[in-house]
Design an enzyme around this catalytic site. Structure first.
Site, PDB file in Angstrom:
ATOM      1  N   SER A 174       0.717  -1.120   0.088  1.00 27.05           N
ATOM      2  CA  SER A 174       0.070   0.005   0.137  1.00 27.05           C
ATOM      3  C   SER A 174       0.869   1.239  -0.114  1.00 27.05           C
ATOM      4  O   SER A 174       1.970   1.309   0.570  1.00 27.05           O
ATOM      5  CB  SER A 174      -0.840   0.141   1.284  1.00 27.05           C
ATOM      6  OG  SER A 174      -1.516   1.262   1.401  1.00 27.05           O
ATOM      7  N   TYR A 187      -3.645  -2.809   8.835  1.00 28.39           N
ATOM      8  CA  TYR A 187      -3.416  -3.099   7.468  1.00 28.39           C
ATOM      9  C   TYR A 187      -1.814  -2.777   7.062  1.00 28.39           C
ATOM     10  O   TYR A 187      -1.429  -3.525   6.503  1.00 28.39           O
ATOM     11  CB  TYR A 187      -4.634  -2.324   6.703  1.00 28.39           C
ATOM     12  CG  TYR A 187      -4.295  -2.427   5.176  1.00 28.39           C
ATOM     13  CD1 TYR A 187      -4.576  -3.468   4.429  1.00 28.39           C
ATOM     14  CD2 TYR A 187      -4.121  -1.241   4.317  1.00 28.39           C
ATOM     15  CE1 TYR A 187      -4.395  -3.535   2.891  1.00 28.39           C
ATOM     16  CE2 TYR A 187      -3.954  -1.177   3.087  1.00 28.39           C
ATOM     17  CZ  TYR A 187      -4.002  -2.703   2.404  1.00 28.39           C
ATOM     18  OH  TYR A 187      -3.864  -2.506   0.872  1.00 28.39           O
TER      19      TYR A 187
END
Length: 288
Positions: A174, A187
């Protein structure tokens, strides 16, 4: 000071530019690299995984499609067949490690090995710290899919890659791992763990021509971001553009693919971490 939406817009535009320059330098096409090779893609039933599967299937790869939803996988397989590709469907809940191990063994038995592993399946969770004090299970479940499942798959396929002296492993991370992701701590931590692992695995396997590529993906217009109102009007890549970045990773096999602005943010974070913390806090207060 611009808001989080404009920040995301700038990072996404930077990746577009960087990938365009990368493609000008490429000496091979995706067809030349993957035709006749076996490519395993997790999360292949929708979004980035589906777009990637179609792209690699059309390029002549044998595509092993992995996801929980069998009906959707078979629909993707039908699309690949229409493009002249060779898909194989392997329904699997990757958080069930016994099922994952059985699936990996079946893929290896069916195809004799995996040449390219694309760890795309992932779980994103948005939850503030003050909402997480009694929710350790959120961290456990996120690590299970985003980190431990890819690790088990790598442990299954890397021995064959090393023996054949070729292999590419693409890990979808990410942009939050570079620019920060307050509210998404579970996450981003799970994705950071995967990159940290592969920094070291790459050293051990480099002479075997096995390469690990971390793709620090900016926002992509998929179901994963659909529930977050902040991102509704923000610029985002299409799944097809994201698949293009993954294809570039398999062709060139760089250690990392990341927007220049994201890389610059990492540098600033080492030089002036307190200032960057203040910036991230301001973004967070705006509603990230």
């Amino acid at each position: 000071m611009f808001g989080i939406g404009e920040w995301v817009h700038k990072i996404t535009r930077c990746l577009d530019t960087e990938l365009s320059l990368t493609r000008l330098r490429q000496q091979e096409t995706l067809d030349e690299v993957v035709a006749g090779r076996t490519v395993l893609i997790t999360g292949a039933s929708s979004g980035i995984g589906r777009a990637t599967a179609l792209r690699f299937g059309a390029a002549g790869a044998t595509v092993a499609l992995v996801a929980r939803r069998e009906a959707e996988l078979r629909a993707v397989a039908t699309e690949i067949e229409a493009l002249g590709g060779k898909p194989y469907v392997y329904p699997c809940d990757l958080t069930d490690f016994a099922a994952l191990d059985a699936m990996a063994a079946q893929v290896l038995s069916d195809h004799g090995g995996v040449d390219v592993l694309i760890n795309n399946a992932g779980r994103s969770i948005r939850r503030r710290l003050d909402e997480s004090y009694d929710r350790f299970h959120d961290f456990d479940r996120t690590m299970r899919l985003n980190y431990f499942a890819p690790v088990r798959l790598m442990l299954a396929v890397v021995p064959g890659m090393r023996e054949r002296k070729y292999g590419s492993i693409i890990n979808i991370l990410s942009i939050g791992n570079l620019a920060g992701g307050p509210g998404y701590s579970a996450y981003t931590a799970s994705k950071a763990a995967l990159d940290a692992l592969c920094v070291n695995l790459q050293v051990e396997t480099r002479t075997d021509d096995v390469r690990f590529t971390s793709v620090f993906m900016p926002m992509v217009r998929t179901a994963m971001i659909a529930k977050n109102e902040i991102y509704q009007d923000a610029r985002a890549l299409t799944p097809e553009q994201a698949a293009g970045a993954i294809a570039d990773g398999v062709i060139g096999r760089p250690r990392r693919i990341a927007p220049i602005l994201g890389r610059f943010t990492v540098l600033l974070d080492h030089l002036i971490p307190e200032t960057l913390d203040d910036v991230r806090a301001k973004f967070y207060q705006q509603g990230l």
